[in-house]
Design a protein around this motif. Structure first.
Motif, PDB file in Angstrom:
ATOM      1  N   PRO A 131       0.822  -1.226   0.000  1.00  0.00           N
ATOM      2  CA  PRO A 131       0.000   0.000   0.000  1.00  0.00           C
ATOM      3  C   PRO A 131       0.855   1.275   0.000  1.00  0.00           C
ATOM      4  N   ARG A 132       0.416   2.271  -0.791  1.00  0.00           N
ATOM      5  CA  ARG A 132       1.048   3.603  -0.781  1.00  0.00           C
ATOM      6  C   ARG A 132      -0.029   4.589  -0.384  1.00  0.00           C
ATOM      7  N   GLN A 133       0.328   5.616   0.380  1.00  0.00           N
ATOM      8  CA  GLN A 133      -0.671   6.605   0.794  1.00  0.00           C
ATOM      9  C   GLN A 133      -0.908   7.599  -0.344  1.00  0.00           C
ATOM     10  N   PHE A 134      -2.171   7.853  -0.639  1.00  0.00           N
ATOM     11  CA  PHE A 134      -2.537   8.727  -1.757  1.00  0.00           C
ATOM     12  C   PHE A 134      -3.450   9.821  -1.214  1.00  0.00           C
ATOM     13  N   ASN A 135      -3.001  11.093  -1.292  1.00  0.00           N
ATOM     14  CA  ASN A 135      -3.819  12.185  -0.754  1.00  0.00           C
ATOM     15  C   ASN A 135      -5.004  12.458  -1.669  1.00  0.00           C
ATOM     16  N   LEU A 136      -6.185  12.587  -1.064  1.00  0.00           N
ATOM     17  CA  LEU A 136      -7.420  12.674  -1.857  1.00  0.00           C
ATOM     18  C   LEU A 136      -7.808  14.103  -2.234  1.00  0.00           C
ATOM     19  N   MET A 137      -7.035  15.095  -1.782  1.00  0.00           N
ATOM     20  CA  MET A 137      -7.456  16.473  -2.083  1.00  0.00           C
ATOM     21  C   MET A 137      -7.065  16.877  -3.506  1.00  0.00           C
ATOM     22  N   PHE A 138      -7.997  17.550  -4.170  1.00  0.00           N
ATOM     23  CA  PHE A 138      -7.712  18.101  -5.502  1.00  0.00           C
ATOM     24  C   PHE A 138      -6.956  19.407  -5.318  1.00  0.00           C
ATOM     25  N   LYS A 139      -5.859  19.562  -6.041  1.00  0.00           N
ATOM     26  CA  LYS A 139      -5.063  20.790  -5.958  1.00  0.00           C
ATOM     27  C   LYS A 139      -5.302  21.634  -7.190  1.00  0.00           C
ATOM     28  N   THR A 140      -5.259  22.939  -7.007  1.00  0.00           N
ATOM     29  CA  THR A 140      -5.226  23.822  -8.175  1.00  0.00           C
ATOM     30  C   THR A 140      -4.385  25.045  -7.793  1.00  0.00           C
ATOM     31  N   PHE A 141      -4.343  26.054  -8.667  1.00  0.00           N
ATOM     32  CA  PHE A 141      -3.535  27.240  -8.378  1.00  0.00           C
ATOM     33  C   PHE A 141      -4.425  28.468  -8.349  1.00  0.00           C
ATOM     34  N   MET A 142      -4.107  29.387  -7.439  1.00  0.00           N
ATOM     35  CA  MET A 142      -4.897  30.622  -7.376  1.00  0.00           C
ATOM     36  C   MET A 142      -4.052  31.727  -8.002  1.00  0.00           C
ATOM     37  N   GLY A 143      -4.633  32.456  -8.951  1.00  0.00           N
ATOM     38  CA  GLY A 143      -3.879  33.528  -9.614  1.00  0.00           C
ATOM     39  C   GLY A 143      -3.082  32.996 -10.790  1.00  0.00           C
ATOM     40  N   PRO A 144      -2.313  33.885 -11.431  1.00  0.00           N
ATOM     41  CA  PRO A 144      -1.676  33.506 -12.704  1.00  0.00           C
ATOM     42  C   PRO A 144      -0.452  32.601 -12.564  1.00  0.00           C
ATOM     43  N   LEU A 145       0.173  32.562 -11.372  1.00  0.00           N
ATOM     44  CA  LEU A 145       1.409  31.772 -11.248  1.00  0.00           C
ATOM     45  C   LEU A 145       1.110  30.351 -10.804  1.00  0.00           C
ATOM     46  N   GLU A 146       1.713  29.404 -11.512  1.00  0.00           N
ATOM     47  CA  GLU A 146       1.481  28.010 -11.123  1.00  0.00           C
ATOM     48  C   GLU A 146       2.672  27.503 -10.331  1.00  0.00           C
ATOM     49  N   ASP A 147       2.976  28.149  -9.190  1.00  0.00           N
ATOM     50  CA  ASP A 147       4.073  27.636  -8.362  1.00  0.00           C
ATOM     51  C   ASP A 147       3.537  27.254  -6.980  1.00  0.00           C
ATOM     52  N   SER A 148       4.452  26.731  -6.136  1.00  0.00           N
ATOM     53  CA  SER A 148       3.974  26.151  -4.876  1.00  0.00           C
ATOM     54  C   SER A 148       3.290  27.188  -3.980  1.00  0.00           C
ATOM     55  N   SER A 149       3.657  28.491  -4.129  1.00  0.00           N
ATOM     56  CA  SER A 149       3.027  29.495  -3.261  1.00  0.00           C
ATOM     57  C   SER A 149       1.574  29.757  -3.670  1.00  0.00           C
ATOM     58  N   ALA A 150       1.189  29.305  -4.866  1.00  0.00           N
ATOM     59  CA  ALA A 150      -0.176  29.563  -5.345  1.00  0.00           C
ATOM     60  C   ALA A 150      -1.088  28.343  -5.200  1.00  0.00           C
ATOM     61  N   VAL A 151      -0.570  27.263  -4.584  1.00  0.00           N
ATOM     62  CA  VAL A 151      -1.383  26.033  -4.474  1.00  0.00           C
ATOM     63  C   VAL A 151      -2.583  26.260  -3.554  1.00  0.00           C
ATOM     64  N   ILE A 152      -3.703  25.807  -4.025  1.00  0.00           N
ATOM     65  CA  ILE A 152      -4.938  25.915  -3.238  1.00  0.00           C
ATOM     66  C   ILE A 152      -5.724  24.613  -3.450  1.00  0.00           C
ATOM     67  N   PHE A 153      -6.577  24.262  -2.492  1.00  0.00           N
ATOM     68  CA  PHE A 153      -7.296  22.984  -2.591  1.00  0.00           C
ATOM     69  C   PHE A 153      -8.789  23.205  -2.795  1.00  0.00           C
ATOM     70  N   LEU A 154      -9.399  22.282  -3.507  1.00  0.00           N
ATOM     71  CA  LEU A 154     -10.871  22.250  -3.545  1.00  0.00           C
ATOM     72  C   LEU A 154     -11.273  21.531  -2.259  1.00  0.00           C
ATOM     73  N   ARG A 155     -12.174  22.118  -1.481  1.00  0.00           N
ATOM     74  CA  ARG A 155     -12.431  21.545  -0.148  1.00  0.00           C
ATOM     75  C   ARG A 155     -12.909  20.084  -0.237  1.00  0.00           C
ATOM     76  N   PRO A 156     -12.351  19.224   0.618  1.00  0.00           N
ATOM     77  CA  PRO A 156     -12.806  17.822   0.625  1.00  0.00           C
ATOM     78  C   PRO A 156     -13.967  17.603   1.593  1.00  0.00           C
ATOM     79  N   GLU A 157     -14.347  18.633   2.346  1.00  0.00           N
ATOM     80  CA  GLU A 157     -15.506  18.567   3.248  1.00  0.00           C
ATOM     81  C   GLU A 157     -15.935  20.002   3.511  1.00  0.00           C
ATOM     82  N   THR A 158     -17.166  20.180   3.961  1.00  0.00           N
ATOM     83  CA  THR A 158     -17.637  21.557   4.186  1.00  0.00           C
ATOM     84  C   THR A 158     -17.381  22.015   5.618  1.00  0.00           C
TER      85      THR A 158
END
Ligand code: ATP
Length: 446
Positions: free
Chosen positions: A125-152
């Motif tokens: 088994p390997r651990q797989f994170n279930l959160m969807f990642k995207t970027f906020m704003g025009p830069l696609e770097d690690s400082s712009a990473v944002i998640f689609l909420r996995p729960e409310t």
């Protein structure tokens, strides 16, 4: 897919409840679109839930928080480090499984078998994170990473003080929210049971620790009663208590409400005693105090949280499954199978369907007038096409409790009951009172 599930999926498509997402492009796995009937049904589930929370309790308030939130929230909640499932691959067929759900998974090549029963070997088994990642704003770097909420729920915790102070609440009080959640599930499936985009209905009840177990028991019972009240069969519902291995390290107790799906007993809702973990984590990560003061003792404390969390799609699916019936009937001397959704009238997409006997007869203006009058009181449908028999088949399949046929016989109509198929003549002027009484007897009207 199980035979009953295939029939339900096909009925949902045929009658406009649920469609595969992006179907004309070949579909997008694990995403679904609710058609007109499904939208009405799901909205009804949502409004029953919200009413049960906020109208039946003066100390529970609604919230609608954003899907995109500060990324630190997901560090505080533990989702960045822990929201993962153990992933295993079959070395033979290359299918992927959740290592903790092998019992309810099917082999990629031989669906009648469980993984490994075909002789295939699984990877570690390997651990797989279930959160969807995207970027906020025009830069696609690690400082712009944002998640689609996995729960409310986290949107509720971070607004806890805003709601409490703006709406002059005191502990205990609750916040109820309905909204989309996203999880990159390893093995989505079973129609809308496990999707990657779904909707949750969550209520977080903030309480002093000394009353927390009492409240936990109260909510456990209230939530199973809600499902029964929506029309589910009691014997298809049960509690499953989280044992020490399943229980999150911070939780003091947790129960799942499970439903007996055609593919086995599965969770539809979680009722969790989450201690003061969530608010304390946000205090730590945000550097803001989230404690409250008891107005009598003046004690400052961080409230405990009792959570009730139900999937809107899973709740809607249970209603469809529970309502599905096939019955042998004899029509004009021939034996036929009638498919009928026996929804409780309080959640049926339409309460009544009005049929003019003939499409172009003078009666159709009378039928339209009756339809308009009924539709002002209950959601109704008007159907003027096909034989009356065909129209009955349609209303049965979408679960409409009453069909009102308007014919030539002057001042009366025929009301046909979905479940008993009994037909009764009712005077035009008495129709509304008649339906009100029938609905009252079925527990769907005050
Ligand atoms: P499971 O063990 O089935 O993955 P979970 O324990 O992760 O579920 P929770 O995080 O407690 O689920 O979420 C609360 C509710 O949200 C669940 O009881 C379920 O009704 C719903 N839910 C969770 N994941 C999904 C999904 N992928 N698709 C549809 N509904 C979901």
């Amino acid at each position: 897919m199980n035979d009953l599930m295939s029939k339900i999926v096909s009925l949902c498509k045929r009658r406009g409840f649920i469609f595969q997402s992006s179907e004309i492009y070949g579909g997008l796995n694990s995403c679904y679109d609710y058609g007109p009937l499904g939208t009405i049904l799901k909205n009804s589930v949502k409004s029953h839930w919200m009413n049960a929370m906020t109208r039946e309790h003066t100390n529970i308030l609604p919230l609608d928080s954003s899907i995109l939130m500060h990324p630190k929230i997901w560090e505080a909640s533990g989702h960045v480090s822990n929201f993962s499932d153990p992933l295993v691959d079959c070395k033979t067929c290359k299918a992927r499984f959740r290592a903790d759900k092998l019992e309810s998974s099917a082999c990629g090549q031989k669906p009648s078998k469980k993984p490994t029963e075909c002789g295939g070997e699984l990877t570690e088994p390997r651990q797989f994170n279930l959160m969807f990642k995207t970027f906020m704003g025009p830069l696609e770097d690690s400082s712009a990473v944002i998640f689609l909420r996995p729960e409310t729920a986290q949107g509720i915790y971070v607004n806890f003080l805003n709601v409490m102070t703006s709406c002059r609440q005191q502990i205990p009080f609750g916040i109820a929210q309905i909204g989309k959640a996203f999880r990159n599930e390893i093995t989505p499936g079973n129609f809308v049971f496990r999707m990657r985009e779904f909707e949750q209905m969550e209520m977080q009840y903030f309480v002093h620790e000394s009353h927390s177990f009492e409240e936990f028991e109260r909510w456990k019972q209230a939530r199973i009663d809600w499902h029964i009240g929506m029309g589910l069969r009691k014997e298809r519902l049960r509690f499953h208590q989280h044992g020490p291995k399943e229980l999150a390290h911070y939780a003091k107790a947790a129960f799942d409400i499970e439903y007996e799906f055609p593919f086995g007993w599965q969770e539809i809702e979680g009722v969790h005693h989450r201690s003061d973990f969530d608010l304390k984590q946000h205090e730590k990560f945000a550097g803001k105090k989230l404690s409250v003061r008891d107005p009598v003792s003046n004690e400052a404390f961080v409230p405990n949280v009792i959570e009730t969390s139900v999937g809107c799609d899973r709740a809607t699916l249970t209603l469809l499954i529970d309502a599905y019936h096939e019955e042998k009937i004899v029509e004009e001397g021939k034996e036929e199978t009638r498919v009928v959704l026996k929804f409780s009238p309080k959640i049926a997409p339409f309460t009544a369907s009005v049929f003019p006997l003939m499409k172009k007869d003078p009666m159709s203006s009378k039928a339209e007038a009756i339809f308009k009058e009924l539709n002002r009181i209950w959601p109704c449908d008007f159907d003027a096409s096909g034989s009356i028999g065909k129209r009955y088949r349609r209303v049965d399949e979408i679960g409409t409790p009453f069909a009102v046929t308007v014919d030539y016989e002057s001042d009366s109509v025929t009301v046909r009951h979905r479940d008993s198929m009994k037909q009764e003549r009712v005077s035009d002027s008495g129709l509304i009172a008649y339906l009100k009484n029938e609905l009252k007897n079925a527990g769907a009207e005050e």
